[in-house]
Structures are given as C-alpha cells and as structure tokens.
Design a protein around this motif. Structure first.
Motif, PDB file in Angstrom:
ATOM      1  N   ARG A 111      41.218  38.733  51.367  1.00 19.57           N
ATOM      2  CA  ARG A 111      40.791  39.742  50.396  1.00 19.57           C
ATOM      3  C   ARG A 111      40.015  40.831  51.117  1.00 19.57           C
ATOM      4  NH1 ARG A 111      39.460  36.695  44.726  1.00 19.57           N
ATOM      5  NH2 ARG A 111      40.933  34.987  44.969  1.00 19.57           N
ATOM      6  N   GLU A 135      37.329  49.741  45.291  1.00 20.83           N
ATOM      7  CA  GLU A 135      36.046  50.427  45.093  1.00 20.83           C
ATOM      8  C   GLU A 135      36.156  51.505  44.030  1.00 20.83           C
ATOM      9  OE1 GLU A 135      34.735  51.757  48.916  1.00 20.83           O
ATOM     10  OE2 GLU A 135      34.438  49.725  49.693  1.00 20.83           O
ATOM     11  N   ASP A 160      35.523  43.764  42.405  1.00 18.49           N
ATOM     12  CA  ASP A 160      34.953  42.951  43.471  1.00 18.49           C
ATOM     13  C   ASP A 160      36.040  41.991  43.927  1.00 18.49           C
ATOM     14  OD1 ASP A 160      33.671  41.181  45.142  1.00 18.49           O
ATOM     15  OD2 ASP A 160      31.914  40.926  43.859  1.00 18.49           O
ATOM     16  N   GLN A 192      36.212  39.835  46.197  1.00 22.48           N
ATOM     17  CA  GLN A 192      35.797  38.473  46.528  1.00 22.48           C
ATOM     18  C   GLN A 192      35.612  37.619  45.276  1.00 22.48           C
ATOM     19  OE1 GLN A 192      35.964  37.630  49.719  1.00 22.48           O
ATOM     20  NE2 GLN A 192      36.536  39.776  50.031  1.00 22.48           N
ATOM     21  N   GLN A 193      35.322  38.252  44.154  1.00 28.55           N
ATOM     22  CA  GLN A 193      35.102  37.522  42.910  1.00 28.55           C
ATOM     23  C   GLN A 193      36.316  37.540  41.995  1.00 28.55           C
ATOM     24  OE1 GLN A 193      32.318  35.749  42.382  1.00 28.55           O
ATOM     25  NE2 GLN A 193      31.616  36.414  44.409  1.00 28.55           N
ATOM     26  N   GLN A 248      40.401  41.285  37.442  1.00 25.14           N
ATOM     27  CA  GLN A 248      39.109  41.047  36.807  1.00 25.14           C
ATOM     28  C   GLN A 248      39.157  41.596  35.390  1.00 25.14           C
ATOM     29  OE1 GLN A 248      36.598  42.963  39.930  1.00 25.14           O
ATOM     30  NE2 GLN A 248      35.299  41.178  39.705  1.00 25.14           N
TER      31      GLN A 248
END
Length: 249
Positions: A152, A162, A167, A169-170, A191
């Motif tokens: 990632r 961005e 995010d 990583q999440q 997300q």
C-alpha cells in the motif's frame, strides 16, 4: 512547466459524462498525451460555430467526442466505459473525470514531488485547492493506479489517495483477480464514512479499472459492487441485463 507538460494542447481539468444533477467523481492524474483535436486547430474543427462560453460546455463536447468518435481506442476508451458502468451500479448517471493536473503529458513520474513543487505556483495552487474542495463534497470518488495490491503506497497511489482523503494503510481491501501464481493482481482499496465512499483500484503492472466491468463476466464485477454496497449502504442493486445490453451496443 514546459519541460514537463505539453502546453500546446488545451488543458482539460475535467470531462463531464452523462446527465443529471448528482454525479460521482473519478480522479485521474492528467489528460495524458495530446491528440490533434486538442490543439487549437483541432478544437476549431470540433467547434466550427465558435468555442463555447464556458469550459463546462466544452467538457461535455469533448466527453461525447471521446466516447463516440472512434478516435479514442484501447485502455482509454475501456476506462471511460468502465467508469460509467461503475457509476451506474452505484446509482449515478453522471460522471466527472477530474484531473490531478489539468495539462497534457504522456509520462508523468514523481507525481507527489511534482504536486509539491507546483503548489508553490498560483496557477496550480488555486486549481489544486478547488480540486480538493470538489472531492471533499462528493459522496462517491473512485480512482485507479498501478502498483502491487499487497504494497500500500507508491507514488501514483499516494498522489491520488491524498487528494481523495484516503488512508491507504487503514483502507479495506477487496481482491478482484489473481495472477497465474495465485497472487492478487488487482484489488480495490476502499474507505467509507457515513455517506461517503472513497475507492482506489490497484493493478499489478499497469493502471486500469477491472476489465470485466462491461461484459460477460459481470457477475464478478457485481460481487465487488455488492460487497461495497452492503458495507456502506450506498448504491442501487446491480442490474446485469443493463451491462449485457451495453456490451452488445
């Protein structure tokens, strides 16, 4: 900037596909290499009665030209069809394809570094601010990038994530396809927060939306959309007959 972008071609901050007040956004890096129609003389041929008064009208003319003229081929045309198919599956008839950089360039390495440099210039900083404000207000924003799904990050992924406020990583990850070595070759990182979805398709080797978006393998594509819909509550039921009709058309 002249060492990086082909400024003889008309800037294309966005393309407007479809109709309706509500729209979703697909974020792309920049318009890519220029085509003859994007030069001054080419635009004059596309608009023999004179240029539109606003870029919004111009964006629709260009979107229709790219979709139906036959001049655009291969992956670029396939991604347009895939964008519209994905949008419809989530309940949107209208798509804005919005560029991180509005200027043409066939190759654009170092996207994050380039963005950081260009935001020092008023010509780009105001554009970038408007871009991020648009993205923040839009319920559904999707994009795609080359990379390895199990890693990632990477310049292209970070640049788009961005802007979208993701995010990586999440983010949750949905596996879409496997390589011959049974490794994930394409996945969707996504997300969701309240009524907002952000998604980034990541494919090993080259950037692109899933090839099976429009076609006989719509069942797999339907599983992707259904998974995100169930997790977020956003979107409408997928009608595969519509995709079969689009494929035959």
């Amino acid at each position: 900037m002249r060492n990086i972008f082909d400024l003889e071609y008309m800037p294309e901050p966005y393309l407007d596909f479809g109709d309706g007040e509500d729209f979703c956004v697909f974020l792309t890096t920049n318009p890519g290499g220029g085509m003859p129609v994007q030069l001054r003389d080419g635009i004059s041929l596309l608009c023999p009665q004179g240029l539109p008064a606003s870029y919004q009208e111009m964006s629709r003319l260009l979107a229709n030209y790219y979709s139906g003229s036959g001049e655009l081929k291969g992956a670029a045309l396939g991604n347009i069809r895939a964008m519209r198919g994905l949008a419809e599956a989530f309940g949107y008839k209208r798509v804005l394809q919005v560029e991180g950089f509005p200027w043409h360039s066939a190759d654009l390495p170092g996207k994050v570094r380039l963005r950081d440099q260009l935001t020092r210039l008023p010509e780009y900083s105001s554009y970038y601010q408007a871009l991020c404000e648009l993205i923040a207000k839009c319920p559904l924003v999707l994009s795609w990038s080359a990379g390895r799904p199990e890693v990632r990050g990477g310049d292209g992924q970070l640049f788009k994530a961005e802007i979208m406020g993701m995010d990586l990583q999440q983010a949750s990850m949905i596996s879409i396809s496997l390589s011959k070595k049974h490794q994930v070759s394409q996945a969707l990182a996504w997300q969701a927060d309240a009524d907002i979805i952000r998604g980034l398709f990541v494919r090993t080797g080259s950037a692109g939306l899933p090839k099976n978006v429009v076609g006989a393998r719509g069942d797999l594509y339907g599983a992707i959309v259904t998974h995100v819909r169930q997790a977020t509550g956003i979107g409408t039921p997928l009608d595969l007959t519509d995709f079969e009709k689009r494929r035959s058309d």
